[in-house]
Structures are given as C-alpha cells and as structure tokens.
Design a protein around this motif. Structure first.
Motif, mmCIF file in Angstrom:
data_model
loop_
_atom_site.group_PDB
_atom_site.id
_atom_site.type_symbol
_atom_site.label_atom_id
_atom_site.label_comp_id
_atom_site.label_asym_id
_atom_site.label_seq_id
_atom_site.Cartn_x
_atom_site.Cartn_y
_atom_site.Cartn_z
ATOM 1 N N ASN A 224 0.829 -1.204 0.000
ATOM 2 C CA ASN A 224 0.000 0.000 0.000
ATOM 3 C C ASN A 224 0.867 1.259 0.000
ATOM 4 O OD1 ASN A 224 -2.315 -1.532 0.022
ATOM 5 N ND2 ASN A 224 -2.653 -1.332 2.214
ATOM 6 N N ARG B 256 1.011 4.160 -2.827
ATOM 7 C CA ARG B 256 0.771 5.561 -2.501
ATOM 8 C C ARG B 256 1.919 6.429 -3.012
ATOM 9 N NH1 ARG B 256 2.477 9.080 0.931
ATOM 10 N NH2 ARG B 256 3.771 7.608 2.057
ATOM 11 N N GLU C 91 1.724 9.403 -5.774
ATOM 12 C CA GLU C 91 2.203 10.761 -5.517
ATOM 13 C C GLU C 91 3.230 11.184 -6.564
ATOM 14 O OE1 GLU C 91 3.688 11.002 -1.533
ATOM 15 O OE2 GLU C 91 1.695 10.820 -0.642
#
Length: 198
Positions: free
Chosen positions: A81, A85, A89
């Motif tokens: 995860n 992420r 980004e």
C-alpha cells in the motif's frame, strides 16, 4: 435357547445397569473437562479459554507460527500500500510538472527578446553557478534597471519583459534566473549592480 445373548442380558437387566453406569461416567467427565468451542456451551466462569487442538491447525502449525505468518502478511500488505501511494504521488507530481512546463512554454512562445547580434555578456548567479546571457547596450541598461528579466527554459536563458518574468515566477519561481528589483538599492558607486561586482 433361541434367544441371543443380547436378548438374554436385556431380560435379566444387567445391560441396563451397565449402560446407566457409562452414561453417568461420561457426564462426570464432561463436567470436569472445559467445554469445546464447537459445543456451543459457555465457558465456566474463571476458567481458561479452550486451546484449539493441533488437528484444527493446518499442517500442525503452532499458534506462534500462525501469528507470525499473519504479521508477515499484514506487513507485506502495508508495504504494498505504501509503495502504491508513493507511486501515485510521484505520478501526480510528474503530471503537475508537465502541466507547468507546458504552461510556461506557451507563455514564453515568441516572447524571447534575445538577439543573435548581441555582444555584451551579462553575468548572473543561478543555481550556485555564474551564468551569462548576451545582450546589447539598451537591453543591458533595461535588465539592470529591472525592466527585463532572464528565464531559464530547456537549458537556455531567455531575455523577457518584466511582466512575462513575473508570470513565470508565479507558475514556477525557480525558473526565473534574474529579475532585478528596481526599488532595491543594489547599485554600486559606478552605476553597476552589486551582483556584477566580483
């Protein structure tokens, strides 16, 4: 004697007594033993929770091995995860950079005031190094007065009007290589800006 041994024992009453004794012994054992989780009976007050047998665990794993496997699975999921992420980004930052670059490119399109015949170098500090742009005498005076600015684009230094330089600064400030503040008293005694004195 046609009766079987079973029939004869039932008639005599011996079998009933044996069966009743077995039932009583089974009940006594069950009361001493904690209830199994599958029996649906509530645990005795103050008793320890039942420990599942090894037969209920896959391939004879202990509770610690199962807990460790769960911990590794949770850790792997958390790391996956986190990687996802970070990638999202980074993709978002790259998208924003592309949009800013396109916006600046459209803003600077056809607005550069650089002249091929300009022969006077104007030195300035940008990115920790001394850079230069070639200008003519009128451009040099306007640049030193703060009427013109220098913007870095694609490795080149473009001479632009103050308004364009300020618009670029609003989009991406680090691309403005030189923009003299006309209200600052950074001029030396000889009329040359202090940033040229080295």
């Amino acid at each position: 004697m046609a009766d079987s041994l079973r029939d004869q024992l039932l008639k005599s009453g011996i079998v009933k007594e044996v069966q009743q004794n077995r039932v009583q012994q089974d009940r006594a054992r069950e009361q001493k033993r904690p209830p199994s989780p599958s029996s649906g009976k509530p645990a005795r007050k103050g008793g320890k929770p039942p420990v599942p047998s090894h037969a209920a665990r896959p391939s004879g794993q202990s509770r610690e091995e199962i807990d460790l496997a769960k911990a590794y699975a949770i850790r792997a999921q958390t790391e996956a995860n986190e990687r996802k992420r970070i990638e999202q980004e980074a993709a978002e930052q790259a998208r924003l950079r592309r949009e800013r670059k396109l916006q600046i490119q459209q803003l600077l399109d056809g607005k550069a005031l650089n002249k091929a015949e300009a022969d006077q170098p104007r030195n300035f500090e940008y990115g920790g190094k001394i850079r230069r742009v070639h200008v003519d005498a009128a451009q040099l005076a306007a640049l030193n007065a703060g009427e013109l600015g220098v913007v870095q684009q694609a490795g080149r230094y473009l001479l632009v009007s103050r308004e364009i330089a300020e618009q670029v600064q609003a989009i991406d400030a680090h691309l403005v290589a030189l923009l003299v503040d006309p209200n600052a008293s950074g001029m030396g005694d000889d009329g040359v800006p202090d940033d040229l004195m080295w």
